[in-house]
Scaffold this motif. Structure first.
Motif, PDB file in Angstrom:
ATOM      1  N   PRO A 481       0.908  -1.218  -0.015  1.00  0.00           N
ATOM      2  CA  PRO A 481      -0.101   0.038  -0.145  1.00  0.00           C
ATOM      3  C   PRO A 481       1.050   1.264  -0.049  1.00  0.00           C
ATOM      4  N   THR A 482       0.297   2.476  -0.619  1.00  0.00           N
ATOM      5  CA  THR A 482       1.155   3.559  -0.756  1.00  0.00           C
ATOM      6  C   THR A 482       1.273   4.310   0.542  1.00  0.00           C
ATOM      7  N   ASP A 483       0.481   3.974   1.711  1.00  0.00           N
ATOM      8  CA  ASP A 483       0.617   4.697   3.103  1.00  0.00           C
ATOM      9  C   ASP A 483       1.313   3.413   3.806  1.00  0.00           C
ATOM     10  N   PHE A 484       1.909   2.591   3.400  1.00  0.00           N
ATOM     11  CA  PHE A 484       2.401   1.161   3.985  1.00  0.00           C
ATOM     12  C   PHE A 484       3.023   1.528   5.594  1.00  0.00           C
ATOM     13  N   ASP A 485       2.405   1.040   6.456  1.00  0.00           N
ATOM     14  CA  ASP A 485       2.865   0.829   7.903  1.00  0.00           C
ATOM     15  C   ASP A 485       2.987  -0.716   8.287  1.00  0.00           C
ATOM     16  N   ALA A 486       4.279  -0.861   8.565  1.00  0.00           N
ATOM     17  CA  ALA A 486       4.660  -2.394   8.932  1.00  0.00           C
ATOM     18  C   ALA A 486       4.006  -2.875   9.982  1.00  0.00           C
ATOM     19  N   ASN A 487       3.312  -2.144  11.009  1.00  0.00           N
ATOM     20  CA  ASN A 487       2.843  -2.318  12.325  1.00  0.00           C
ATOM     21  C   ASN A 487       1.262  -2.567  11.881  1.00  0.00           C
ATOM     22  N   LYS A 488       0.716  -2.171  10.640  1.00  0.00           N
ATOM     23  CA  LYS A 488      -0.635  -2.472  10.428  1.00  0.00           C
ATOM     24  C   LYS A 488      -0.618  -3.826   9.780  1.00  0.00           C
ATOM     25  N   GLU A 518      -1.573  -0.696  -8.777  1.00  0.00           N
ATOM     26  CA  GLU A 518      -1.313   0.401  -7.858  1.00  0.00           C
ATOM     27  C   GLU A 518      -2.414   1.289  -7.519  1.00  0.00           C
ATOM     28  N   PHE A 519      -3.469   1.480  -8.297  1.00  0.00           N
ATOM     29  CA  PHE A 519      -4.611   1.781  -7.810  1.00  0.00           C
ATOM     30  C   PHE A 519      -4.993   1.370  -6.279  1.00  0.00           C
ATOM     31  N   MET A 520      -5.171  -0.081  -6.473  1.00  0.00           N
ATOM     32  CA  MET A 520      -5.597  -0.864  -5.431  1.00  0.00           C
ATOM     33  C   MET A 520      -4.847  -0.587  -4.122  1.00  0.00           C
ATOM     34  N   ALA A 521      -3.415  -0.528  -4.541  1.00  0.00           N
ATOM     35  CA  ALA A 521      -2.337  -0.221  -3.426  1.00  0.00           C
ATOM     36  C   ALA A 521      -2.668   1.214  -2.690  1.00  0.00           C
ATOM     37  N   GLN A 522      -3.086   2.113  -3.698  1.00  0.00           N
ATOM     38  CA  GLN A 522      -3.422   3.539  -3.040  1.00  0.00           C
ATOM     39  C   GLN A 522      -4.821   3.487  -2.399  1.00  0.00           C
ATOM     40  N   LYS A 523      -5.450   2.512  -2.266  1.00  0.00           N
ATOM     41  CA  LYS A 523      -6.694   2.246  -1.596  1.00  0.00           C
ATOM     42  C   LYS A 523      -6.507   1.234  -0.464  1.00  0.00           C
ATOM     43  N   GLY A 524      -5.208   1.187  -0.141  1.00  0.00           N
ATOM     44  CA  GLY A 524      -4.751   0.132   1.140  1.00  0.00           C
ATOM     45  C   GLY A 524      -4.809  -1.032   1.002  1.00  0.00           C
ATOM     46  N   TYR A 525      -4.701  -1.870  -0.193  1.00  0.00           N
ATOM     47  CA  TYR A 525      -4.508  -3.058  -0.338  1.00  0.00           C
ATOM     48  C   TYR A 525      -2.998  -3.604  -0.719  1.00  0.00           C
ATOM     49  N   ILE A 526      -2.758  -4.730  -0.201  1.00  0.00           N
ATOM     50  CA  ILE A 526      -1.572  -5.346  -0.913  1.00  0.00           C
ATOM     51  C   ILE A 526      -1.860  -6.151  -2.051  1.00  0.00           C
ATOM     52  N   VAL A 527      -1.184  -5.964  -3.138  1.00  0.00           N
ATOM     53  CA  VAL A 527      -1.489  -7.020  -4.302  1.00  0.00           C
ATOM     54  C   VAL A 527      -0.237  -7.868  -4.653  1.00  0.00           C
ATOM     55  N   PHE A 528      -0.502  -9.110  -4.730  1.00  0.00           N
ATOM     56  CA  PHE A 528       0.503 -10.080  -5.243  1.00  0.00           C
ATOM     57  C   PHE A 528       0.157 -10.771  -6.347  1.00  0.00           C
ATOM     58  N   THR A 529       1.315 -10.932  -7.182  1.00  0.00           N
ATOM     59  CA  THR A 529       1.212 -11.911  -8.532  1.00  0.00           C
ATOM     60  C   THR A 529       2.253 -12.709  -8.732  1.00  0.00           C
ATOM     61  N   MET A 530       2.132 -13.965  -9.367  1.00  0.00           N
ATOM     62  CA  MET A 530       3.316 -15.100  -9.343  1.00  0.00           C
ATOM     63  C   MET A 530       2.940 -15.630 -10.618  1.00  0.00           C
TER      64      MET A 530
END
Length: 713
Positions: A481-488, A518-530
């Motif tokens: 997330p763009t506002d990433f906080d490792a404690n959350k 990235e849009f979803m990251a701005q909304k507070g999601y982690i996105v993973f792809t593999m």
């Protein structure tokens, strides 16, 4: 004054901070890289025949740039084209011109073809040929004397305005001159003009034995049904033959290709002298391919050049590529060693040499430099996540990398092989374009594009390497997330495809791979792809791990990704979501039914639900036939597993889908009703397998809203 200066400073800093923190709109997240956020590019690049200059389009003009002087000049402008045209014929926009020489080219407008020729300092436009307005699959004769094309199911030749019907089949389910076998095996067209323009080879496909499948047009009242021929796994397949039309004698015959009428005819190639046609004859089981030579005049079999067999499948993807000025020597691309490589063959002597070797794949052949005895290609030699440009000497097999710069390279080689147009990007580089002298390797940069996303609030993106259960490395990306906080703790969306012929994770721009992530990251999601086993550009063993058991190995690999996510202290393991389309939709639905406790929310688009209902060529390659692999089909069938659903599932389908037909999700809905299972469903009228254009914004807003409603809480 000091107060005023301080106010201006705050205003500047405020504007700067705002500029660095713009949020993507949903429209930008979906279509931005094709519109207002597009990376600057060189439009319609092409080399001049002599390799000493190149063309590119500019606003209302074409430019020509001399390599020696680096001087660019206007080749032809819209003003020059209109200067000698009558008022009613003046062009409103600059046409896309195909240049034959720097003084002559042609363009098309409303089925009319026009010549463009330099006359002194002026340019003149003159009428050339008018093509039927219903014409499709148009191919131009290399002598510029006419066109071959289809109208409905028949094939026509228009040579200097004289039209000849090459075929006249009245049965609409006998189709001439079009791509066959559902466009599998690298097949992109159905018309093959001989190098000397004397003959035209063409596919003829008899579909009368294939069942009709309804595609409903809901845009009219009453709705109208249009039947298509859709051969499903295990059912009768169409019969394909290869015709040859002789222009001079106005006669046609068909090649005498023996064998099962349901076999596949691939890799169609004319010999440079126009006397022979080479056909890759692949059996329906797709485990035995014979490369045969046929006499173009009589249609008779001449000989078998070679044969490729496999205990799983053989998948020819490319025609023969003859060496310059040779009627006998050619390159064949083959995966016989486990990785796609280049093999030098001689028509009379057979295999001459394997030109490239290693645990990596050749992804593209760019061409030749005949004087230097060199072949130019693109490969994964450095990493499966990158593409780089190489040349190999076909006499001593010495290989040399041609361009630096990490990332994804591709190129356009000049006709003589002396110059190479190299363009690439990587995670932090939007686009770089260079011209490389292939003899000296001297490089000149002609474009370094600015980052169109520089003012946006971008997430941190980490590359991840995990291991499959057999130790195979699996490459992925995690977008924080763009506002990433490792404690959350954050909700996660896993986006996947994980099927054949696709690769999601590469070192290219943008680093995320998709602005919606990235849009979803701005909304507070982690996105993973593999990319798990089954996906492309990792060699046959990696791809064939799914053989006869679609969905199983892929889920094992994706579960390694889930385990990794759950090991992260900032991931909320109770809020995992999953999304995929087509094969990814099949994988998404499979997870919700076979591992119902892993994901809380899922969005599955255009999903394969029952492989018995998917087309023969693709399905039987990876799953074998339903008759030979009933357990594999049963294992992959999701209709009898719908009762396992626990989380929230939104299924989406295009109402006119002719790839994964609508019946897949309709049958799934019926199964859900029969078992009293609640789910969500949405249809896009007017769209086929993919929802494109402005409606794609609506689609991704719906996907976003679904995750917001059920996963974000």
């Amino acid at each position: 004054m000091k107060i005023a200066k301080l106010s201006l400073l705050f205003l500047f800093l405020g504007s700067f901070l705002f500029a660095q923190n713009q949020k993507f709109t949903i429209a930008e997240a979906v279509n931005g890289l094709r519109s207002n956020l597009a990376v600057k590019n060189i439009s319609q690049f092409s080399w001049a025949d002599d390799g000493k200059s190149y063309y590119q389009s500019a606003k209302n003009a074409y430019m020509v740039t001399d390599l020696a002087s680096h001087k660019g000049d206007t080749l032809v402008s819209l003003y020059q084209l209109n200067k000698n045209l009558d008022l009613d014929k003046k062009l409103k926009t600059f046409p896309r011109i195909t240049f034959i020489t720097k003084d002559k080219g042609y363009f098309t407008q409303d089925s009319n073809y026009f010549w463009v020729e330099r006359s002194g300092k002026d340019w003149k436009v003159r009428d050339w040929i008018n093509i039927d307005k219903e014409a499709e699959n148009i191919e131009m004769l290399s002598d510029n004397e006419g066109f071959v094309y289809t109208v409905k199911n028949n094939l026509y030749l228009n040579r200097n305005g004289k039209i000849v019907a090459i075929t006249d089949d009245s049965e609409e389910n006998i189709v001439n001159g079009q791509a066959v076998h559902q466009r599998e095996f690298g097949i992109e067209k159905g018309i093959f003009i001989s190098p000397d323009n004397s003959k035209i080879a063409f596919y003829r496909m008899d579909q009368t034995m294939v069942g009709d499948y309804p595609i409903i047009d809901w845009s009219v009242v009453p709705a109208v049904n249009k039947n298509i021929k859709y051969p499903m796994a295990g059912t009768p397949s169409h019969h394909v033959t290869l015709g040859v039309y002789d222009i001079k004698s106005n006669t046609k015959r068909f090649l005498n290709i023996e064998g099962d009428p349901e076999q596949y005819l691939t890799a169609i190639t004319w010999s440079p002298d126009s006397k022979s046609i080479f056909v890759g004859v692949l059996n329906r089981d797709q485990n035995d391919m014979k490369m045969n030579q046929y006499n173009a005049l009589s249609g008779n079999f001449i000989k078998k050049l070679f044969e490729e067999q496999s205990d799983k499948y053989v998948e020819p993807q490319h025609p023969l590529l003859f060496f310059p000025n040779s009627n006998t020597d050619f390159i064949w691309q083959s995966q016989r060693t486990g990785y796609n490589h280049l093999f030098h063959y001689n028509v009379d002597k057979g295999l001459v040499a394997q030109l490239t070797k290693g645990d990596w794949v050749v992804t593209e052949v760019l061409g030749f430099n005949e004087k230097k005895k060199e072949i130019y290609y693109v490969s994964t030699q450095v990493s499966p996540l990158e593409r780089h440009l190489y040349k190999v000497d076909w006499t001593n097999f010495k290989t040399q990398r041609l361009a630096q710069g990490v990332g994804m390279h591709t190129g356009i080689l000049s006709k003589d092989g002396s110059q190479l147009y190299d363009f690439y990007s990587n995670a932090t580089t939007p686009r770089v374009v260079n011209v490389i002298n292939t003899n000296t390797l001297k490089t000149r940069n002609i474009l370094s594009a600015e980052n169109p996303l520089k003012n946006y609030d971008r997430p941190e993106i980490k590359n991840v390497t995990l291991k499959a259960d057999d130790g195979t490395p699996l490459y992925g990306k995690i977008i924080l997330p763009t506002d990433f906080d490792a404690n959350k703790k954050y909700p996660v969306i896993v986006y996947l495809y994980n099927g054949p012929h696709a690769q999601l994770v590469t070192d290219s721009f943008p680093a995320s791979g998709n602005l919606w992530y990235e849009f979803m990251a701005q909304k507070g999601y982690i996105v993973f792809t593999m990319d798990g086993r089954g996906s492309s550009n990792r060699g046959l063993k990696f791809e064939q791990a799914i053989f006869r058991h679609a969905g199983e190995t892929e889920m094992k690999d994706q579960l390694q990704g889930v385990a990794y996510l759950k090991s992260l202290p900032y991931v909320d393991a109770d809020r995992l979501g999953i999304h995929g389309w087509s094969y990814g939709g099949f994988m998404t639905t499979s997870f919700m039914l076979k591992h119902p406790d892993v994901f809380k929310v899922a969005v599955a688009g255009g999903p394969v639900i029952d492989w018995n209902m998917y087309e023969i060529m693709y399905t039987e390659r990876y799953m074998d036939s339903p008759q030979n692999n009933p357990e594999g089909y049963k294992q992959a069938n999701l209709l009898d597993k719908v009762q396992n659903l626990k989380g929230h599932l939104l299924m989406i389908h295009g109402a006119q889908d002719n790839v994964v037909v609508w019946q897949h999700s309709m049958n799934f809905l019926k199964a859900a009703v029969d078992h009293g299972v609640q789910m969500d469903y949405f249809v896009y009228p007017g769209h086929e397998h993919n929802v494109l254009g402005k409606d794609r914004v609506h689609l991704m807003q719906k996907v976003t809203d679904y995750f917001d409603e059920y996963l974000k809480k």
